[in-house]
Design a protein around this motif. Structure first.
Motif, PDB file in Angstrom:
ATOM      1  N   GLN A  15       0.844  -1.192   0.000  1.00  0.00           N
ATOM      2  CA  GLN A  15       0.000   0.000   0.000  1.00  0.00           C
ATOM      3  C   GLN A  15       0.885   1.251   0.000  1.00  0.00           C
ATOM      4  O   GLN A  15       2.047   1.192   0.374  1.00  0.00           O
ATOM      5  N   LEU A  16       0.334   2.384  -0.388  1.00  0.00           N
ATOM      6  CA  LEU A  16       1.076   3.638  -0.423  1.00  0.00           C
ATOM      7  C   LEU A  16       1.066   4.284   0.962  1.00  0.00           C
ATOM      8  O   LEU A  16       0.011   4.697   1.445  1.00  0.00           O
ATOM      9  N   PRO A  17       2.226   4.389   1.606  1.00  0.00           N
ATOM     10  CA  PRO A  17       2.283   5.039   2.922  1.00  0.00           C
ATOM     11  C   PRO A  17       2.349   6.556   2.789  1.00  0.00           C
ATOM     12  O   PRO A  17       2.836   7.086   1.789  1.00  0.00           O
ATOM     13  N   PHE A  18       1.865   7.246   3.815  1.00  0.00           N
ATOM     14  CA  PHE A  18       1.907   8.698   3.888  1.00  0.00           C
ATOM     15  C   PHE A  18       2.729   9.112   5.095  1.00  0.00           C
ATOM     16  O   PHE A  18       2.553   8.568   6.186  1.00  0.00           O
ATOM     17  N   LEU A  19       3.614  10.082   4.897  1.00  0.00           N
ATOM     18  CA  LEU A  19       4.464  10.615   5.956  1.00  0.00           C
ATOM     19  C   LEU A  19       3.863  11.917   6.465  1.00  0.00           C
ATOM     20  O   LEU A  19       3.514  12.797   5.675  1.00  0.00           O
ATOM     21  N   LYS A  33       4.796   8.792   0.330  1.00  0.00           N
ATOM     22  CA  LYS A  33       6.223   8.462   0.217  1.00  0.00           C
ATOM     23  C   LYS A  33       6.328   7.109  -0.474  1.00  0.00           C
ATOM     24  O   LYS A  33       6.314   6.058   0.164  1.00  0.00           O
ATOM     25  N   GLY A  34       6.429   7.138  -1.789  1.00  0.00           N
ATOM     26  CA  GLY A  34       6.472   5.911  -2.576  1.00  0.00           C
ATOM     27  C   GLY A  34       7.692   5.057  -2.328  1.00  0.00           C
ATOM     28  O   GLY A  34       7.657   3.845  -2.517  1.00  0.00           O
ATOM     29  N   SER A  35       8.785   5.669  -1.893  1.00  0.00           N
ATOM     30  CA  SER A  35       9.996   4.882  -1.640  1.00  0.00           C
ATOM     31  C   SER A  35      10.067   4.331  -0.222  1.00  0.00           C
ATOM     32  O   SER A  35      10.988   3.583   0.106  1.00  0.00           O
ATOM     33  N   LEU A  36       9.109   4.681   0.619  1.00  0.00           N
ATOM     34  CA  LEU A  36       9.149   4.227   2.008  1.00  0.00           C
ATOM     35  C   LEU A  36       8.955   2.720   2.083  1.00  0.00           C
ATOM     36  O   LEU A  36       8.053   2.171   1.456  1.00  0.00           O
ATOM     37  N   LEU A  44      11.841   2.144   9.650  1.00  0.00           N
ATOM     38  CA  LEU A  44      11.378   2.399   8.294  1.00  0.00           C
ATOM     39  C   LEU A  44      12.431   3.260   7.609  1.00  0.00           C
ATOM     40  O   LEU A  44      13.203   3.962   8.278  1.00  0.00           O
ATOM     41  N   ILE A  45      12.455   3.230   6.291  1.00  0.00           N
ATOM     42  CA  ILE A  45      13.439   3.994   5.524  1.00  0.00           C
ATOM     43  C   ILE A  45      12.766   4.529   4.270  1.00  0.00           C
ATOM     44  O   ILE A  45      11.870   3.890   3.718  1.00  0.00           O
ATOM     45  N   TYR A  46      13.173   5.733   3.854  1.00  0.00           N
ATOM     46  CA  TYR A  46      12.735   6.238   2.549  1.00  0.00           C
ATOM     47  C   TYR A  46      13.819   7.124   1.964  1.00  0.00           C
ATOM     48  O   TYR A  46      14.754   7.535   2.648  1.00  0.00           O
ATOM     49  N   PHE A  47      13.676   7.392   0.687  1.00  0.00           N
ATOM     50  CA  PHE A  47      14.650   8.200  -0.042  1.00  0.00           C
ATOM     51  C   PHE A  47      14.056   9.583  -0.280  1.00  0.00           C
ATOM     52  O   PHE A  47      13.037   9.718  -0.958  1.00  0.00           O
ATOM     53  N   ALA A  64       8.265  12.149  13.259  1.00  0.00           N
ATOM     54  CA  ALA A  64       7.607  11.644  12.061  1.00  0.00           C
ATOM     55  C   ALA A  64       6.500  10.664  12.421  1.00  0.00           C
ATOM     56  O   ALA A  64       6.584   9.958  13.423  1.00  0.00           O
ATOM     57  N   ALA A  65       5.488  10.638  11.581  1.00  0.00           N
ATOM     58  CA  ALA A  65       4.442   9.621  11.666  1.00  0.00           C
ATOM     59  C   ALA A  65       4.202   9.117  10.249  1.00  0.00           C
ATOM     60  O   ALA A  65       4.222   9.893   9.289  1.00  0.00           O
ATOM     61  N   VAL A  66       4.001   7.819  10.133  1.00  0.00           N
ATOM     62  CA  VAL A  66       3.706   7.197   8.846  1.00  0.00           C
ATOM     63  C   VAL A  66       2.388   6.452   8.995  1.00  0.00           C
ATOM     64  O   VAL A  66       2.222   5.654   9.928  1.00  0.00           O
ATOM     65  N   ALA A  67       1.464   6.725   8.101  1.00  0.00           N
ATOM     66  CA  ALA A  67       0.178   6.021   8.094  1.00  0.00           C
ATOM     67  C   ALA A  67       0.079   5.212   6.809  1.00  0.00           C
ATOM     68  O   ALA A  67       0.457   5.676   5.737  1.00  0.00           O
ATOM     69  N   VAL A  68      -0.438   3.999   6.962  1.00  0.00           N
ATOM     70  CA  VAL A  68      -0.682   3.140   5.811  1.00  0.00           C
ATOM     71  C   VAL A  68      -2.000   2.418   6.061  1.00  0.00           C
ATOM     72  O   VAL A  68      -2.297   2.031   7.190  1.00  0.00           O
ATOM     73  N   ALA A  69      -2.793   2.285   5.006  1.00  0.00           N
ATOM     74  CA  ALA A  69      -4.098   1.651   5.168  1.00  0.00           C
ATOM     75  C   ALA A  69      -4.448   0.835   3.932  1.00  0.00           C
ATOM     76  O   ALA A  69      -4.065   1.176   2.820  1.00  0.00           O
ATOM     77  N   ASP A  70      -5.159  -0.218   4.185  1.00  0.00           N
ATOM     78  CA  ASP A  70      -5.723  -1.048   3.127  1.00  0.00           C
ATOM     79  C   ASP A  70      -7.204  -0.688   3.068  1.00  0.00           C
ATOM     80  O   ASP A  70      -7.982  -1.105   3.925  1.00  0.00           O
TER      81      ASP A  70
END
Length: 132
Positions: A15-19, A33-36, A44-47, A64-70
């Motif tokens: 899924q696409l995560p959001f930072l 953040k497509g590279s996360l 977690l890591i991203y570019f 930082a907070a990262v949210a991901v959902a299906d």
């Protein structure tokens, strides 16, 4: 200690995560953040390649907070922690050298997020529950 489960890792991979970050006045910033991706069980890591609001906010306070959902499953997670920026150091050179990012962008950095808390984002009464 906070640990990512296999379910969390799978969701982050599919899924696409959001930072989300905030500046020193508390103004929010959120974006995809497509590279996360998962670095290991608790990072977690991203570019970073835009070097705009999120980068500036993380450089300023590291939060930082990262949210991901299906969406079809109506399940998700929020990961909160501290970000560490690697820009032009040995770690960034090593990690980015394994990618093709410089084919698209003239500059890039590596951001590693130490996960401190994980929350459920399921569409039920458990939403917002602290898991770890």
């Amino acid at each position: 200690m906070v640990k990512l489960t296999e379910e969390m890792k799978k969701m982050l991979a599919s899924q696409l995560p959001f930072l989300a970050t905030a500046d020193k006045q508390g103004n929010p910033q959120v974006g995809p953040k497509g590279s996360l991706h998962v670095l290991d069980d608790d990072h977690l890591i991203y570019f970073e390649h835009t070097f705009r609001q999120a980068y500036e906010n993380l450089a300023e306070n590291g939060r930082a907070a990262v949210a991901v959902a299906d969406r079809p499953a109506q399940k998700g997670f929020r990961f909160e922690g501290l970000a560490h920026i690697h820009d032009s150091d040995d770690y960034a050179t090593k990690i980015l050298g394994q990618t093709k990012i410089f084919e698209r962008f003239p500059r890039a950095a590596v951001v590693v997020i130490d996960i401190k808390h994980i929350y459920k984002l399921d569409n039920n009464l458990d939403a917002g529950t602290l898991l770890q």
